[in-house]
Scaffold this active site. Structure first.
Site, PDB file in Angstrom:
ATOM      1  N   GLU A  63     -17.281 111.203 -30.385  1.00 32.07           N
ATOM      2  CA  GLU A  63     -16.938 111.974 -31.490  1.00 32.07           C
ATOM      3  C   GLU A  63     -16.095 111.394 -32.607  1.00 32.07           C
ATOM      4  OE1 GLU A  63     -17.296 113.344 -28.555  1.00 32.07           O
ATOM      5  OE2 GLU A  63     -18.509 114.786 -28.239  1.00 32.07           O
ATOM      6  N   PHE A 125     -16.055 128.177 -20.320  1.00 28.98           N
ATOM      7  CA  PHE A 125     -16.394 127.016 -20.375  1.00 28.98           C
ATOM      8  C   PHE A 125     -16.527 126.194 -21.738  1.00 28.98           C
ATOM      9  CE2 PHE A 125     -19.422 123.483 -19.842  1.00 28.98           C
ATOM     10  CZ  PHE A 125     -18.930 122.548 -19.186  1.00 28.98           C
ATOM     11  N   GLN A 126     -15.641 125.310 -21.644  1.00 35.12           N
ATOM     12  CA  GLN A 126     -15.578 124.387 -22.802  1.00 35.12           C
ATOM     13  C   GLN A 126     -15.091 125.055 -24.038  1.00 35.12           C
ATOM     14  OE1 GLN A 126     -19.255 122.093 -23.256  1.00 35.12           O
ATOM     15  NE2 GLN A 126     -18.483 120.388 -22.222  1.00 35.12           N
ATOM     16  N   LYS A 175     -21.363 130.407 -30.877  1.00 33.22           N
ATOM     17  CA  LYS A 175     -22.813 129.821 -30.570  1.00 33.22           C
ATOM     18  C   LYS A 175     -23.534 130.999 -31.045  1.00 33.22           C
ATOM     19  CE  LYS A 175     -25.376 128.126 -26.865  1.00 33.22           C
ATOM     20  NZ  LYS A 175     -25.412 127.420 -25.411  1.00 33.22           N
ATOM     21  N   MET A 484       0.730  93.506 -33.331  1.00 35.22           N
ATOM     22  CA  MET A 484       1.942  94.089 -34.500  1.00 35.22           C
ATOM     23  C   MET A 484       2.843  94.592 -33.396  1.00 35.22           C
ATOM     24  SD  MET A 484       3.183  94.254 -37.316  1.00 35.22           S
ATOM     25  CE  MET A 484       1.801  94.508 -38.837  1.00 35.22           C
TER      26      MET A 484
END
Ligand SMILES: Cc1ncc(C[n+]2csc(CCOP(=O)(O)OP(=O)(O)O)c2C)c(N)n1
Ligand SMILES: [Mg+2]
Length: 572
Positions: A63, A125-126, A175, A484
């Site tokens: 993602e 969940f999630q 959802k 760096m």
């Protein structure tokens, strides 16, 4: 006839749709050409409707890749980037990209799935509190509570992301909201009384600036990304030429003013040019156009532009006076402000002595590095890429030394060619950003110049580049170090190289080959010439692993806590 069509369209758009189809219809109405995303449980109803929607969806491999690709797309197309991620880990994986877009004012519309409304707050969940997590890193965020609201929310999201100071807007969709149905009406006007960005600058303030310019002896313009967001590059050039005012860019502003223009002094700040930094120190009038006086630009504020009257043109009033006391605040769109300034055609300041001084500094203190036989200097590599692409490529980078060398040595002649992570400094940005940039301009030459460290943070996106056969040229500036960090440890930590040297990097050529991609390596200037020639003659993705001189540092440099006039590394 046209009116009839409009009525028909409107009727068609008033049909009853589920939330998922509303989202798709809204994307079509917004003329969205590509979206970047990754599926999962909470967004399955949306992905099901995407299946036959005709919407071009790019499945990135992470993602974070999706959101950086959307940022690259937005920067090059000037249109908002669109992202879809699932709930929980999908949403938390985009947090870095949201912050990046927020810091650099990139317009995004980001959809996240959420667990069903009935279980929100139950540690389902999630489930993650995405609204809570992203509140400070979005320009605005929504959670859909009632599907009837969805069209209005999406319409507002596109409006907010792209107007005023652009930024990321998030829409969290439980959802059940993707499944529930309601009437879809996308024709409604956006009505946000509390959100009315000022675009027209105040005329009296413009007059004050015209007066200040006419009196100035040592004026300078500091131009930031606001010039690019406002598409005001033409006006910037016209105004600078009309008034004979030299121009300095911030990192993100590069390309807003042609690097080969005699009035251009280079980039300001920590790794800016001597001339740009000294001009900021010595100027008596500083006109900031669309920059936010970032600390990497100003150095120690106590020594910043100590002799100057400051004028600041910005679309976001919160930026004016935030870091630097400002005598002439001008809230508005950079283009509108510059047009008004040009129209005023005020008395030109007498800058002959000033320009003489600046030109002397340019001659005396140019950017410098030493070429050595048998060694590939990273600065030389960037110059060679500039030559091969005639300074006209779209260039994306990661963060680190290579980024600074590109900013210094890839002399951007044109606007909207430079895609880098400025405010957040996100390693891993360059490769996925190049995907979005190439999709925004399929015909353009896109070069993604990345560090050997940063590349390994998002290299999974090679898969997307190969799958879509995007002819991106991936350039790894391989110094076998987190360069760096190594540089700072060399200078400020007595060469105690704590976890910054990586002599055992993987074989990047074979890695790219595993993805089915052409890849080559070069360790000298001569080899670099050969592989660049071959790569730019290939209309397919190519990865180039350049083993550059590992101990090279970026100079000039303003050490933290120092003023811009205290640069080191300006002379041999
Ligand atoms: C995600 C992230 N983690 C850590 C850093 C801190 N950081 C800044 S530059 C840098 C080194 C980058 O190394 P590399 O990608 O090889 O680029 P180089 O400096 O060598 O050109 C690090 C670790 C960062 N900017 N971003
Ligand atoms: Mg490196």
């Amino acid at each position: 006839m046209a009116a009839n069509m409009k009525v028909k369209e409107r009727v068609a758009k008033k049909q009853t749709l589920c939330g998922a189809l509303m989202l798709i219809e809204a994307l079509k109405a917004e003329n969205v050409k590509v979206i970047f995303g990754y599926p999962g449980g909470a967004v399955l109803p949306i992905y099901d409707k995407l299946y036959e929607s005709g919407v071009f969806h790019v499945l990135t491999r992470h993602e974070q890749g999706a959101i950086h690709a959307a940022e690259g797309y937005a920067r090059i197309s000037g249109k908002p980037g669109v992202v879809i991620a699932t709930s929980g880990p999908g949403a938390t994986n985009i947090v870095t990209g949201l912050t990046d877009a927020m810091m650099d004012s990139i317009p995004l519309v980001v959809f996240t799935g959420q667990v069903a409304s009935s279980v929100i707050g139950s540690d389902a969940f999630q489930e993650a509190d995405v609204l809570g997590i992203t509140m400070p890193i979005t320009k605005h965020s929504y959670q859909v509570r009632d599907v009837h609201e969805l069209p209005k929310i999406i319409k507002e999201a596109f409006h907010i992301a792209t107007t005023g100071r652009p930024g990321p807007v998030l829409i969290d969709i439980p959802k059940d909201m993707a499944v529930a149905e309601a009437e879809f009406d996308y024709e409604q006007e956006v009505q946000l009384p509390g959100y009315q960005p000022t675009t027209k600058p105040n005329h009296l303030q413009i007059r004050k600036l015209v007066e200040a310019v006419s009196q100035a002896k040592r004026p300078v313009i500091l131009a930031g990304a606001g010039v690019l967001h406002a598409n005001a590059h033409e006006q910037l050039k016209q105004y600078a030429e009309q008034q004979h005012i030299p121009v300095i860019h911030t990192l993100l502003g590069l390309g807003g003013f042609p690097a080969d223009h005699p009035l251009f002094l280079g980039m300001a700040g920590m790794h800016g040019t001597y001339t740009a930094n000294m001009a900021l120190y010595e100027c008596d009038l500083l006109i900031n156009v669309g920059a936010r006086f970032d600390d990497r630009v100003t150095g120690n504020l106590a020594h910043f532009a100590p002799k100057a009257t400051v004028a600041h043109i910005d679309i976001d009033p919160a930026e004016i006076g935030k870091n630097v006391p400002t005598k002439i605040p001008i809230v508005g769109d950079a283009k509108e402000a510059l047009i008004q300034l040009i129209e005023q055609n005020g008395k030109r300041p007498d800058v002959s002595d000033w320009l003489k001084q600046l030109n002397e500094w340019k001659r005396e203190y140019p950017l410098m590095y030493k070429r050595e036989p048998g060694v590939l200097k990273p600065q030389r590599l960037i110059e060679m890429i500039h030559e091969y692409t005639n300074g006209e490529a779209i260039v994306t980078t990661d963060v680190g030394q290579h980024q600074m060398w590109v900013a210094q040595y890839y002399k951007f002649k044109q606007p909207h060619r430079w895609v880098t992570s400025g405010g957040l400094g996100t390693m891993g940005f360059g490769l996925p950003a190049a995907i979005g940039a190439q999709l925004a301009q399929p015909e353009a030459t896109v070069v993604s110049i990345v560090g050997d460290g940063g590349f390994q943070m998002t290299l999974q996106e090679l898969s997307v580049i190969q799958e879509l056969n995007l002819p991106i040229k991936i350039v790894i500036v391989n110094n076998q170090a987190l360069g760096m960090v190594r540089q700072w440890q060399e200078i400020f930590y007595e060469k105690r190289y704590s976890h910054s040297l990586i002599p055992n990097q993987p074989d990047f050529v074979r890695l790219a080959e595993a993805y089915g991609m052409k890849a080559m390596r070069a360790t000298t200037e001569e080899e670099a010439e050969c592989v660049l020639k071959e790569a730019f003659a290939t209309n397919a993705p190519v990865l180039l692993d350049f083993h550059v001189c590992p101990g090279e540092n970026v100079y000039p440099m303003v050490a933290p806590g120092k003023g811009l006039h205290e640069m080191v590394g300006v002379k041999w």
